[in-house]
Design an enzyme around this catalytic site. Structure first.
Site, PDB file in Angstrom:
ATOM      1  CG  HIS A 111      29.387  -5.078 -23.301  1.00 41.40           C
ATOM      2  ND1 HIS A 111      29.286  -6.131 -22.431  1.00 41.40           N
ATOM      3  CD2 HIS A 111      28.896  -5.534 -24.487  1.00 41.40           C
ATOM      4  CE1 HIS A 111      28.757  -7.170 -23.056  1.00 41.40           C
ATOM      5  NE2 HIS A 111      28.520  -6.836 -24.312  1.00 41.40           N
TER       6      HIS A 111
ATOM      7  CD  GLU B  51      -2.708  -1.158   2.562  1.00 42.14           C
ATOM      8  OE1 GLU B  51      -2.546  -0.250   3.411  1.00 42.14           O
ATOM      9  OE2 GLU B  51      -3.570  -2.045   2.648  1.00 42.14           O
TER      10      GLU B  51
ATOM     11  CD  GLU C  86       7.856 -12.192  -5.583  1.00 45.37           C
ATOM     12  OE1 GLU C  86       8.128 -13.203  -4.913  1.00 45.37           O
ATOM     13  OE2 GLU C  86       7.314 -12.250  -6.710  1.00 45.37           O
TER      14      GLU C  86
END
Ligand code: COS
Length: 384
Positions: free
Chosen positions: A339, A126, A364
């Site tokens: 990269h 909430e 979670e």
């Protein structure tokens, strides 16, 4: 019940092919359009992916935790938004019902969740209750043969497509903690239930979250999960225990994909006259990522095995969620670094994963909540 070895192998092979041939080629498009194509969702239905963990008696495959993590290792090799399509039906959107629902409730909803005809969604968080889940304020007032739900839920995954919400609400207005919370099965078309607009997010484009509002939303009394008031918080915690092992497995899979991408790039990219993979500082990053991902895979498999054997793995589930999600964050960071400039450019896909995996450390249960659960359980066990 566990699948026989051949059936499991077939399932994993099919998912591997689906990921390689159908999902990976669509990753950039899903990120750009913030949407998983309907044809892919339909294919997921046909492959039975929505029903992976739903018991066979209710139309699913009834995978054990060990089998579920093997599937997550495959499905997790691509953009997490694809997994999210089935993620709630397989996890938090069905497990409360599976664990604590009555047979009637299961018969009513599980076959539709298993087939993907409806999407299940988990409405706990909430605006004022995130990590402190026991402090929820959404209320459910008994009124004759109904409950009347009022309140609002935030960041609810798949709410925009959900047919069924497992909603956590306070049935004891005098309580402030966990004991006054109950779970309800609330169909999306219930009067008084409305949705907010989908949030704009950092990553995991294609997976949607939005608010869910309840304004005098009436549900029949038999929508109460287990037809038992006051057990809702425990239902949520048990659901999350299982979900955390699943998220940990997905983190392992993304890490392994990123390691492969970083390795391929390092072997191809030349600087100072040779492939950068031949430089020891690059090798150190590759080795650290490999070792951590391997440790993570092992702990997920071990925790799943112990859960299937009937052990209480609440501590281990939190260890997995904590370690694996933090691990994939470090792996993604190193993959961008290996990269170099290309890691920052969208075309290479590494920056997309870097953004995507950030959420694993939050939803979670944040890393800090996992630490808290682990330490609290340690202290409790030591006091026994
Ligand atoms: N399985 C079964 N029961 C559990 C449980 C579990 N994993 N964890 C807690 N419980 C039980 C406790 O045993 C306790 O029951 P009793 O009162 O009968 O002893 C009850 O639930 C309350 O537990 P606790 O006192 O531990 O609750 P707290 O409010 O102190 O805190 C935490 C619980 C912080 C662990 C919980 O609020 C949490 O996990 N927060 C994160 C929420 C989250 O993951 N949100 C993500 C949103 S969903 S994507």
């Amino acid at each position: 019940m566990a699948l026989d070895a051949d059936t499991l192998k077939q399932l994993l092979d099919t998912i591997r092919r689906f990921v390689d041939e159908r999902l990976i080629p669509l990753e950039a498009e899903v990120d750009r359009n913030d949407e998983v194509p309907a044809a892919i969702v339909q294919q997921m239905r046909e492959l039975g992916l929505f029903g992976l963990t739903i018991p066979e008696d209710y139309g699913g495959l009834g995978l054990t935790m060990s089998e579920e993590v093997q599937v997550a290792f495959e499905l997790g090799r691509t953009t997490p938004a694809f997994r999210s399509v089935i993620g709630t039906n397989v996890g938090i959107g069905s497990q409360g019902l599976i664990m604590d629902g009555t047979d009637g409730q299961k018969r009513r909803y599980l076959p539709k969740l298993a087939s993907g005809e409806i999407i299940g969604s988990f409405a706990l968080t909430e605006p004022g209750a995130g990590s402190d889940a026991a402090s929820i304020r959404t209320s459910a007032r008994r009124d004759g043969n109904h409950y009347v739900i009022n309140g609002s839920k935030r960041y609810i995954t798949n709410a925009h497509v959900a047919g069924l919400f497992t909603v956590f609400a306070r049935t004891d207005p005098h309580s402030t903690g966990a004991s006054g919370v109950s779970a309800f099965l609330d169909p999306a078309d219930a009067q008084g239930l409305s949705l907010g607009i989908p949030e704009r997010k950092m990553g995991q484009k294609g997976a949607q979250v939005c608010d869910v509002m309840f304004d005098e939303c009436r549900v029949p009394a038999d929508a109460l999960v287990g037809e038992n008031e006051g057990i809702g918080f425990k239902t949520a915690m048990k659901t999350l225990d299982r979900g955390r092992i699943h998220i940990a497995a997905v983190s392992v899979a993304v890490a392994e994909r990123l390691i492969r991408m970083a390795l391929d790039y390092a072997m191809e990219r030349e600087q100072f006259g040779k492939p950068i993979a031949e430089f020891q500082l690059i090798q150190a990053m590759l080795a650290d990522s490999k070792a951590e991902a391997y440790a993570a895979r092992c702990m997920v498999e071990e925790t799943a095995r112990r859960r299937d054997a009937g052990e209480d793995v609440s501590t281990e589930a939190s260890c997995c969620k904590y370690f694996c999600t933090e691990m994939v964050g470090r792996v993604a960071d190193r993959a961008v670094q290996i990269h170099g400039g290309a890691g920052y450019i969208a075309d290479y896909g590494v920056e997309r994963f870097y953004r995507d995996v950030r959420l694993f450390r939050i939803y979670e249960g944040t890393s800090q909540i996992q630490q808290l659960i682990i330490a609290r359980n340690m202290i409790r066990a030591a006091r026994k």
